[in-house]
Every structure is written in structure tokens, then in C-alpha cells.
Design a protein around this motif. Structure first.
Motif, mmCIF file in Angstrom:
data_model
loop_
_atom_site.group_PDB
_atom_site.id
_atom_site.type_symbol
_atom_site.label_atom_id
_atom_site.label_comp_id
_atom_site.label_asym_id
_atom_site.label_seq_id
_atom_site.Cartn_x
_atom_site.Cartn_y
_atom_site.Cartn_z
ATOM 1 N N ALA A 38 -43.706 25.788 -17.441
ATOM 2 C CA ALA A 38 -42.382 25.443 -17.971
ATOM 3 C C ALA A 38 -41.900 26.511 -18.951
ATOM 4 O O ALA A 38 -40.712 26.868 -18.974
ATOM 5 C CB ALA A 38 -42.430 24.073 -18.653
ATOM 6 N N PHE A 39 -42.817 27.022 -19.773
ATOM 7 C CA PHE A 39 -42.469 28.105 -20.703
ATOM 8 C C PHE A 39 -41.993 29.336 -19.931
ATOM 9 O O PHE A 39 -40.993 29.961 -20.291
ATOM 10 C CB PHE A 39 -43.682 28.450 -21.566
ATOM 11 C CG PHE A 39 -43.527 29.714 -22.363
ATOM 12 C CD1 PHE A 39 -42.827 29.719 -23.555
ATOM 13 C CD2 PHE A 39 -44.085 30.911 -21.916
ATOM 14 C CE1 PHE A 39 -42.667 30.887 -24.295
ATOM 15 C CE2 PHE A 39 -43.936 32.077 -22.639
ATOM 16 C CZ PHE A 39 -43.226 32.065 -23.834
ATOM 17 N N ARG A 41 -40.737 29.463 -16.872
ATOM 18 C CA ARG A 41 -39.442 29.201 -16.237
ATOM 19 C C ARG A 41 -38.306 29.259 -17.257
ATOM 20 O O ARG A 41 -37.221 29.747 -16.966
ATOM 21 C CB ARG A 41 -39.460 27.837 -15.548
ATOM 22 C CG ARG A 41 -40.147 27.838 -14.188
ATOM 23 C CD ARG A 41 -39.857 26.570 -13.411
ATOM 24 N NE ARG A 41 -40.527 25.418 -14.037
ATOM 25 C CZ ARG A 41 -41.761 25.028 -13.729
ATOM 26 N NH1 ARG A 41 -42.456 25.697 -12.812
ATOM 27 N NH2 ARG A 41 -42.292 23.981 -14.310
ATOM 28 N N GLU A 42 -38.573 28.770 -18.491
ATOM 29 C CA GLU A 42 -37.531 28.771 -19.521
ATOM 30 C C GLU A 42 -37.221 30.178 -20.022
ATOM 31 O O GLU A 42 -36.047 30.539 -20.187
ATOM 32 C CB GLU A 42 -37.960 27.893 -20.699
ATOM 33 C CG GLU A 42 -36.984 27.896 -21.870
ATOM 34 C CD GLU A 42 -37.500 27.141 -23.081
ATOM 35 O OE1 GLU A 42 -36.960 27.360 -24.178
ATOM 36 O OE2 GLU A 42 -38.452 26.351 -22.929
ATOM 37 N N THR A 43 -38.266 30.973 -20.280
ATOM 38 C CA THR A 43 -38.057 32.281 -20.918
ATOM 39 C C THR A 43 -37.918 33.424 -19.923
ATOM 40 O O THR A 43 -37.449 34.503 -20.296
ATOM 41 C CB THR A 43 -39.219 32.592 -21.870
ATOM 42 O OG1 THR A 43 -40.451 32.634 -21.133
ATOM 43 C CG2 THR A 43 -39.334 31.518 -22.954
ATOM 44 N N ARG A 44 -38.351 33.235 -18.674
ATOM 45 C CA ARG A 44 -38.239 34.232 -17.611
ATOM 46 C C ARG A 44 -38.694 35.622 -18.065
ATOM 47 O O ARG A 44 -37.933 36.588 -18.082
ATOM 48 C CB ARG A 44 -36.793 34.301 -17.084
ATOM 49 C CG ARG A 44 -36.268 32.993 -16.541
ATOM 50 C CD ARG A 44 -34.819 33.127 -16.097
ATOM 51 N NE ARG A 44 -34.712 34.015 -14.950
ATOM 52 C CZ ARG A 44 -34.823 33.627 -13.680
ATOM 53 N NH1 ARG A 44 -35.077 32.355 -13.391
ATOM 54 N NH2 ARG A 44 -34.689 34.499 -12.701
#
Length: 287
Positions: A38-39, A41-44
Motif C-alpha cells: 500500500a505504501f 502504491r501510494e508513493t509510487r
């Protein structure tokens, strides 16, 4: 398409741990995968950023030795150590509060007699630390064991200065007397910066954070039938009490190292008058 794949790979990785025999390990690995993905995907992160992160963790591991734990230091400055401590604390409001272990604890400190000094160098302001180890109901705990360690008056632990400080300087393993009392001589500890010569220090510099800890003495107190406590005693007039780099200060652990001008007490303790004196009790919960 890319969004579907990112969800699919997370589910696939979590599923790959389904055969883990230990249910708690299976739970931890699954949660780690979901939150880590999830981290990402959020920060890319870019590939370059990912490579730098891998390099940072590799460098952190390479800094670890028998006398220095850079990963604990990383955990400390990210607040993870204090979060783990808070979640695992026993929560009894009458017991001594716990705080972080820190990266410079050794497996076993030198055994010393009550009243002995842990300051083998003798360059700092002399100090006596005394008190009792008690159960939650106020009952003294005879034979309680106290593992004590601290930095010297210049802010260094013995393991940071081999050849300068003798091994075991600032450390002692004491056994409380029949009334749960303890005392030892030392020097007043100094505020100090956490090590900045490794990747954690570089992280602090890059983010504009200072590396300083307020002056303190570490304790691990234990007694039969009671839960051990890992804690600090912070010097009340020390700088950085409100901005400890590892977030470890709790108000109940701030103690007065009082200036004492009492010749008879100095004679009893074996110090030169005047001196500093810290008095406090360590209160343990029943296991």
C-alpha cells in the motif's frame, strides 16, 4: 491493467505465506506485505528511489556490530521503538514507566557491590544514585537486580571509545539489599548525540533533525514474581527533554539530581562534598 496487477500481486504474495505453520508469523508476514505494498502504491517510488532505499538498508546492516545496533537506532529515530514499547507496556499507573532499550545495551554488565562506582574515569561531576525497588503495593523487593548503564560526562559510552574508556565504564549490575534498597556512585551524565557516522545519522541530517538525547541513566530492574522494566532516569535540568531524538522522555521519569551539601552524607556515600544526589524508587508490577 496496471491497477489490476498491483492488486493481484499483493494477493499473490500474501497467499504465498498460507503454508506458514506458525499462525502469528503468517499474520505478521501478510500484514507486512499488505501495508508495504500500500505504501508503494501510494508513493509510487521510482526505480532509482527503490535502489537508494535498498542501499540505505544495506548500509544500516553493515554498521551493526557486537557493540552497536544501527537497526535499533533506526527504529528509535522513527519512533517505532517507543510505539512498540507503548503497545506492550503493562499499563499499571502505579508502576515505573518503561522506555526504549537503546542501541548500546550489553548482554551483561559488570557485577558490582552496592555503593560502588560505575565511573571508572572520574572526570565528571560526582553523583550518587539511590532508591528502592518496590512491588506495586509498596512492599520492598529484596534481591532485585538492577542493570545500569550510561554515557560518561562527555556523552560517550565505553563501547564508543575503546582504548579511551576502560571496558565496563558506566555500567554495573547491582543486587538490592534485604529492604530493596540500592545505591551507586557515578558521574552526572551528559546530553549526547546519537551516532551520526552511519546511515541513520545521514537520514537525520537530510531531514533537518537534530541527533541529541537529554542526559539520562538506563535501568533494567527485575525481581522474582514481577515483570521486569526497561527504563531511563532523565536529569531534570538537561537540554533536549522536550525534543529527544528517539522520543523516549516521559514526565514521570524526569528526576532531580539535587545539589547536596551534607558532609555526613558525603562521608556515608564515599564522595567528596558537595555532590549531586538522585533519589527515586523503581516500582515493578507483579507478573
Amino acid at each position: 491493467m496496471a491497477r489490476e496487477f498491483t492488486t493481484e500481486i499483493t494477493d499473490t504474495v500474501v497467499g504465498s505465506f498460507s503454508g506458514t505453520a506458525d499462525p502469528r508469523l503468517r499474520e505478521l508476514l501478510g500484514a507486512l506485505t499488505r501495508h508495504l505494498h500500500a505504501f508503494v502504491r501510494e508513493t509510487r517510488p521510482t526505480t532509482t528511489e527503490w535502489e537508494r532505499a535498498i542501499g540505505f538498508l544495506t548500509a544500516t546492516g553493515r554498521m551493526c556490530t557486537d557493540t552497536r545496533q544501527e537497526f535499533i537506532l533506526l527504529s528509535d529515530v522513527l519512533g517505532v521503538s517507543m510505539l512498540v514499547e507503548a503497545l506492550n507496556g503493562h499499563g499499571d499507573p502505579g508502576a515505573t514507566e518503561s522506555t526504549v532499550l537503546g542501541p548500546f545495551h550489553l548482554t551483561r554488565s559488570p557485577v558490582r557491590e552496592l555503593g560502588a562506582t560505575i565511573d571508572l574515569v572520574g572526570t565528571g561531576e560526582q553523583c550518587v544514585v539511590s532508591g528502592r525497588v518496590l512491588s506495586r503495593d509498596g512492599t520492598p523487593l529484596p534481591g532485585a537486580v538492577l542493570d545500569v548503564w550510561q554515557a560518561d560526562d562527555r556523552g560517550f559510552y565505553d563501547v564508543q571509545q575503546p582504548g579511551v574508556q576502560p571496558p565496563g565504564n558506566g555500567r554495573g549490575l547491582f543486587t538490592a539489599d534485604a529492604e530493596g534498597r540500592f545505591r551507586f556512585r557515578t558521574c552526572v551524565p551528559s546530553p549526547y548525540p546519537v551516532p551520526t557516522d552511519g546511515p541513520v545519522g545521514a537520514l537525520l541530517g537530510t531531514t533537518g533533525r537534530h541527533p541529541w538525547r537529554p542526559a539520562h541513566i538506563h535501568f533494567i530492574a527485575s525481581a522474582e514474581g514481577h515483570a521486569p522494566v526497561t527504563t531511563h532516569i532523565f536529569v531534570a535540568d538537561s537540554p533536549y527533554l522536550d525534543s529527544d531524538v528517539v522520543f523516549a522522555v516521559k514526565q514521570s521519569l524526569v528526576q532531580d539530581f539535587a545539589e547536596t551539601d551534607d558532609p555526613s552524607l558525603a562521608e556515608e556515600f564515599g564522595v567528596v562534598n558537595p555532590f549531586r544526589h538522585a533519589r527515586f524508587d523503581l516500582v515493578l508490577e507483579q507478573a
